[in-house]
Enzyme design. Sequence first.
Site, mmCIF file in Angstrom:
data_model
loop_
_atom_site.group_PDB
_atom_site.id
_atom_site.type_symbol
_atom_site.label_atom_id
_atom_site.label_comp_id
_atom_site.label_asym_id
_atom_site.label_seq_id
_atom_site.Cartn_x
_atom_site.Cartn_y
_atom_site.Cartn_z
ATOM 1 N N HIS A 1 34.142 62.144 97.915
ATOM 2 C CA HIS A 1 33.443 63.129 97.091
ATOM 3 C C HIS A 1 33.822 62.931 95.623
ATOM 4 O O HIS A 1 32.956 62.881 94.738
ATOM 5 C CB HIS A 1 33.836 64.555 97.502
ATOM 6 C CG HIS A 1 33.041 65.103 98.640
ATOM 7 N ND1 HIS A 1 31.697 64.886 98.819
ATOM 8 C CD2 HIS A 1 33.418 65.914 99.668
ATOM 9 C CE1 HIS A 1 31.277 65.514 99.897
ATOM 10 N NE2 HIS A 1 32.296 66.145 100.434
ATOM 11 N N HIS B 1 37.526 61.568 103.030
ATOM 12 C CA HIS B 1 36.276 62.309 102.813
ATOM 13 C C HIS B 1 36.283 62.981 101.433
ATOM 14 O O HIS B 1 35.329 62.834 100.657
ATOM 15 C CB HIS B 1 36.128 63.346 103.927
ATOM 16 C CG HIS B 1 34.896 64.182 103.850
ATOM 17 N ND1 HIS B 1 33.853 64.063 104.742
ATOM 18 C CD2 HIS B 1 34.538 65.182 102.998
ATOM 19 C CE1 HIS B 1 32.909 64.940 104.440
ATOM 20 N NE2 HIS B 1 33.301 65.635 103.389
ATOM 21 N N GLU B 2 37.366 63.691 101.118
ATOM 22 C CA GLU B 2 37.425 64.394 99.835
ATOM 23 C C GLU B 2 37.532 63.425 98.662
ATOM 24 O O GLU B 2 36.957 63.660 97.596
ATOM 25 C CB GLU B 2 38.593 65.381 99.835
ATOM 26 C CG GLU B 2 38.514 66.478 100.885
ATOM 27 C CD GLU B 2 37.221 67.272 100.842
ATOM 28 O OE1 GLU B 2 36.578 67.350 99.762
ATOM 29 O OE2 GLU B 2 36.827 67.812 101.886
ATOM 30 N N TYR C 1 28.798 65.872 108.496
ATOM 31 C CA TYR C 1 29.378 67.012 109.201
ATOM 32 C C TYR C 1 29.348 66.790 110.711
ATOM 33 O O TYR C 1 28.536 66.019 111.228
ATOM 34 C CB TYR C 1 28.587 68.286 108.896
ATOM 35 C CG TYR C 1 28.990 69.011 107.625
ATOM 36 C CD1 TYR C 1 30.132 68.677 106.920
ATOM 37 C CD2 TYR C 1 28.204 70.049 107.135
ATOM 38 C CE1 TYR C 1 30.481 69.356 105.769
ATOM 39 C CE2 TYR C 1 28.543 70.736 105.986
ATOM 40 C CZ TYR C 1 29.698 70.379 105.304
ATOM 41 O OH TYR C 1 30.044 71.046 104.167
ATOM 42 N N HIS D 1 27.629 64.825 100.820
ATOM 43 C CA HIS D 1 27.619 64.674 102.269
ATOM 44 C C HIS D 1 26.415 63.847 102.705
ATOM 45 O O HIS D 1 25.354 63.881 102.067
ATOM 46 C CB HIS D 1 27.568 66.041 102.956
ATOM 47 C CG HIS D 1 28.846 66.798 102.822
ATOM 48 N ND1 HIS D 1 28.906 68.054 102.269
ATOM 49 C CD2 HIS D 1 30.122 66.483 103.160
ATOM 50 C CE1 HIS D 1 30.164 68.475 102.278
ATOM 51 N NE2 HIS D 1 30.924 67.532 102.803
#
Length: 242
Positions: free
Chosen positions: A146, A142-143, A201, A152
């Site tokens: 980014h 996920h990071e 999320y 997101h």
Amino acid sequence: MASVLEVPLPPLPENPSRNTSFLESLLNPNQTKRYCTANEDERPQIRSGLKPVRYKWTEFNVFIDDTFDTDERSLINNALYKLNQVLPCIKFGIWPNSAKPSGDYVRIKKGNGCSSAIGRQGGVQLMSLSSPGCMSLRTILHEMIHALGFLHEQSRPDRDKYVSVMWENIQPGKEHNFIKRDNKEVNTFGIPYDSRSIMHYHPNDFSWNGQPTIISKIGKRIGPTQDLRRSDIKKLKKMYKC
């Protein structure tokens, strides 16, 4: 003035050396969870969005702080290896601890929480992975996504067709994590909204009262899966033309 020689980046292993599920249970036996959030000094970078070419990488190099132990480094390596398989047009590498990194790269530190700047910023940029709360393959992927240039999923311009943000349930001061971006900032690449994306999320993230902060308008389950979804892979490939 003599040129400074760059330290060669070691290749990623042909196969991940340690089983990811085993590593996650070893590093985080109590399943402690930390949310992905933007630090105050990272928010201006996040608002830069995805579209400009300058935020894309041709070589995605990382330097892992020596505060991470062998198992933690293995898990970070596994995430890089997986992304390397998805994006073969990008050269992924890890600077050895003895190196003095140069050029554009991501320094991964054991900070307070899970966070990353969005896209290539130029020079060194930080990624925070606390332990044990951020030590899962899903969170590290996920990071890193980014850092590769994606916001997101619930930040998409078209999100209001699919989900409702329950602003009254969000922890004070955390509202910026739910801001919707416009079409001038981001590109959805024609991929449908996916409430199960690894970049989405959970429904109760940043809730102050235990009530949902995001609910589906179309009856879909909300919350990321443990691994990359087909939609995540398609968007990465389209963005980088891989």
